[in-house]
Scaffold this motif. Structure first.
Motif, mmCIF file in Angstrom:
data_model
loop_
_atom_site.group_PDB
_atom_site.id
_atom_site.type_symbol
_atom_site.label_atom_id
_atom_site.label_comp_id
_atom_site.label_asym_id
_atom_site.label_seq_id
_atom_site.Cartn_x
_atom_site.Cartn_y
_atom_site.Cartn_z
ATOM 1 N N ARG A 1 -1.081 15.330 16.018
ATOM 2 C CA ARG A 1 -0.127 16.412 15.836
ATOM 3 C C ARG A 1 -0.814 17.706 16.249
ATOM 4 O O ARG A 1 -1.797 18.123 15.639
ATOM 5 C CB ARG A 1 0.332 16.498 14.382
ATOM 6 N N SER B 1 4.999 22.763 16.434
ATOM 7 C CA SER B 1 4.141 21.592 16.436
ATOM 8 C C SER B 1 4.635 20.566 17.447
ATOM 9 O O SER B 1 5.823 20.471 17.727
ATOM 10 C CB SER B 1 4.079 20.967 15.046
ATOM 11 N N GLN C 1 4.309 16.570 17.874
ATOM 12 C CA GLN C 1 3.922 15.285 17.324
ATOM 13 C C GLN C 1 3.872 14.267 18.445
ATOM 14 O O GLN C 1 4.877 14.041 19.134
ATOM 15 C CB GLN C 1 4.922 14.831 16.260
#
Length: 129
Positions: free
Chosen positions: A19, A80, A82
């Motif tokens: 991540r 973010s 992932q």
């Protein structure tokens, strides 16, 4: 001017997950897209995703769709990325960058790389057996 800083790059085996986070600061009243890009040695820079800071709307490149997802945390000021089921070909330096959207409701995928004017320093992702 926005300031961006990536984190989360690491060594990982194929099939693993990582991540990445992009911390964004220096907000103005303008509308911005935050994009994730990657560049492997000897290859051109590739756009992975974009996220509109206005409404969180995002897009993911077909090359990673189904494995990568992107999310905006407005409260934390982070975008973010992932990454699941990583493959050796995902090995690259990953960058986040910000570019102005105009008009403000422009879809972020319409922004080309040269329109991203603020860049982070990059974070290395290495996928190895």
């Amino acid at each position: 001017q926005l300031r961006l800083a990536e984190s989360g790059g690491d060594l990982v085996q194929p099939g693993g997950s990582l991540r990445l986070s992009c911390a964004v600061s220096g907000f103005t009243l303008d509308s911005y897209s935050v994009g994730w890009f990657r560049q492997a040695p000897g290859k051109e820079r590739e756009v992975i995703s974009c996220t509109s800071l206005n409404d969180g709307g995002s897009s993911i490149a077909d090359s990673v769709k189904g494995r990568f997802t992107v999310a905006l945390d407005n409260a934390g000021g982070t975008v973010s990325l992932q990454m699941n089921n990583l493959k050796p070909e995902d090995t690259a330096v990953y960058y986040c960058a910000a570019g102005k959207l105009w008009p403000p409701d422009q879809r972020c995928w319409g922004l080309v790389a040269r329109e991203y004017t603020s860049w982070g320093q990059g974070t290395q992702v290495t996928v190895f057996s």
